[in-house]
Design a protein around this motif. Sequence first.
Motif, short mmCIF file in Angstrom:
data_model
loop_
_atom_site.label_atom_id
_atom_site.label_comp_id
_atom_site.label_asym_id
_atom_site.label_seq_id
_atom_site.Cartn_x
_atom_site.Cartn_y
_atom_site.Cartn_z
N PRO A 1 2.17 4.58 1.07
CA PRO A 1 2.02 5.32 2.33
C PRO A 1 1.50 6.74 2.09
CG PRO A 1 4.34 5.13 1.71
CD PRO A 1 3.58 4.27 0.76
N GLU A 2 0.86 7.28 3.10
CA GLU A 2 0.28 8.62 2.99
C GLU A 2 1.37 9.67 2.74
OE1 GLU A 2 -2.88 9.16 2.85
OE2 GLU A 2 -3.47 7.10 3.36
N SER A 3 2.59 9.38 3.16
CA SER A 3 3.69 10.33 2.99
C SER A 3 4.07 10.54 1.53
CB SER A 3 4.92 9.86 3.76
OG SER A 3 5.34 8.58 3.30
N CYS A 4 3.54 9.69 0.64
CA CYS A 4 3.87 9.80 -0.79
C CYS A 4 2.86 10.67 -1.55
CB CYS A 4 3.94 8.41 -1.43
SG CYS A 4 5.41 7.47 -0.92
N LEU A 5 1.99 11.35 -0.83
CA LEU A 5 1.02 12.23 -1.47
C LEU A 5 1.72 13.23 -2.38
CD1 LEU A 5 -1.84 13.52 -1.77
CD2 LEU A 5 -1.30 14.90 0.27
N PHE B 1 -1.59 9.55 -4.44
CA PHE B 1 -2.37 10.21 -3.40
C PHE B 1 -2.11 9.61 -2.02
CE2 PHE B 1 -4.71 10.99 -7.28
CZ PHE B 1 -4.99 12.34 -7.19
N GLY B 2 -1.64 8.35 -2.01
CA GLY B 2 -1.49 7.63 -0.75
C GLY B 2 -2.67 6.70 -0.54
N GLY B 3 -2.41 5.47 -0.12
CA GLY B 3 -3.49 4.51 0.10
C GLY B 3 -3.75 3.58 -1.06
N THR C 1 0.84 -1.20 0.00
CA THR C 1 0.00 0.00 0.00
C THR C 1 0.87 1.25 0.00
OG1 THR C 1 -1.72 -1.17 1.25
CG2 THR C 1 -1.83 1.25 1.21
N THR D 1 7.74 7.02 -5.94
CA THR D 1 7.03 6.27 -4.90
C THR D 1 7.49 4.82 -4.86
OG1 THR D 1 5.08 7.71 -5.08
CG2 THR D 1 4.76 5.54 -4.09
#
Length: 325
Positions: free
Chosen positions: A12-16, A60-62, A10, A23
């Motif tokens: 990570p949110e930090s890759c928004l 976007f993350g997720g 998945t 990524t």
Amino acid sequence: MAEKIQHRDTVPESCLGKRFDQTLAEMFPDYSRSRLKEWILAGHVSVDGNVVDRAREKMFGGEQIVINTEIEPEVRFEAQDLPLNIVYEDDDILVINKPAGFVVHPGAGNPDGTVLNALLHHCPQLDIVPRAGIVHRLDKDTTGLMVVAKTIAAQTNLVESLQAREITREYEAIANGIMTAGGVVDQPIGRHATKRTHMAVTFSGRPSVTHYRVMEKFRLHTRLRLRLETGRTHQIRVHMAHITHPLVGDPVYGGRPRPPKNASEALRETLRQFKRQALHAVMLSLYHPITGVQMTWHADIPEDMVKLTNMLRDDTKLNLVEGDY
């Protein structure tokens, strides 16, 4: 047989807001950026069930990432039972002390009988690691230490360490001429304009930096210790020739025999018969690509360079006594 590669993870949110290829490089650090980009462009990576073949796509993350691909073995090269002087080995890397006359990688004029062929015999699993794990080379007639990665993860990390100049490589050499002090050669190196097998200092070349210090001075030669900051083809040989101190025995860059005045016939003959560049990779230091532990190795100076050094030393002492120096 090709090795199947399958990963699911998945984002990570930090890759928004980060690019798709950036990524993946963060999520799967065991693989090089270039390899991951190849898989993206080949359609081997999906995002939330849809193939995405655009490296610049924003994340976007997720998202759910799935990699489904294969790594083909190096089928072009055969394993050969050739001697390797292994000074260190574990599950991830091995370090060898290469002798003179041993080509590192197959190429024109050397289709086999190389270090790579020997590595494939010693460690068959290297057939799935690009270039059989070789991350840096030594010229055919340069002796000394080389590190080889035994896994893709180790190779990726070692290549990144090389690029970040975190691997220290030091050499011993015997150069023509009397050098009074050490210094730095910071000159770009590229292909020679007319001799395509030669390298040269050229304005359009790649940045290249060699540090050197004087270890011992003889009547007409100098023993040097050198450290590479970059790793271009023939770098030390080209840089030393550029500052008019080519290495003894170098058949390409002007290391022809230059005996001092009143040299003995034995010394003259030794210089004439020294048919390779007097260059030896004497020290290698790096952070282990998996454990992160700093490791250092040293390789004894080869016999031919020891003999030449002793003869130059004796010649200098003799002529100092006789007042001809």
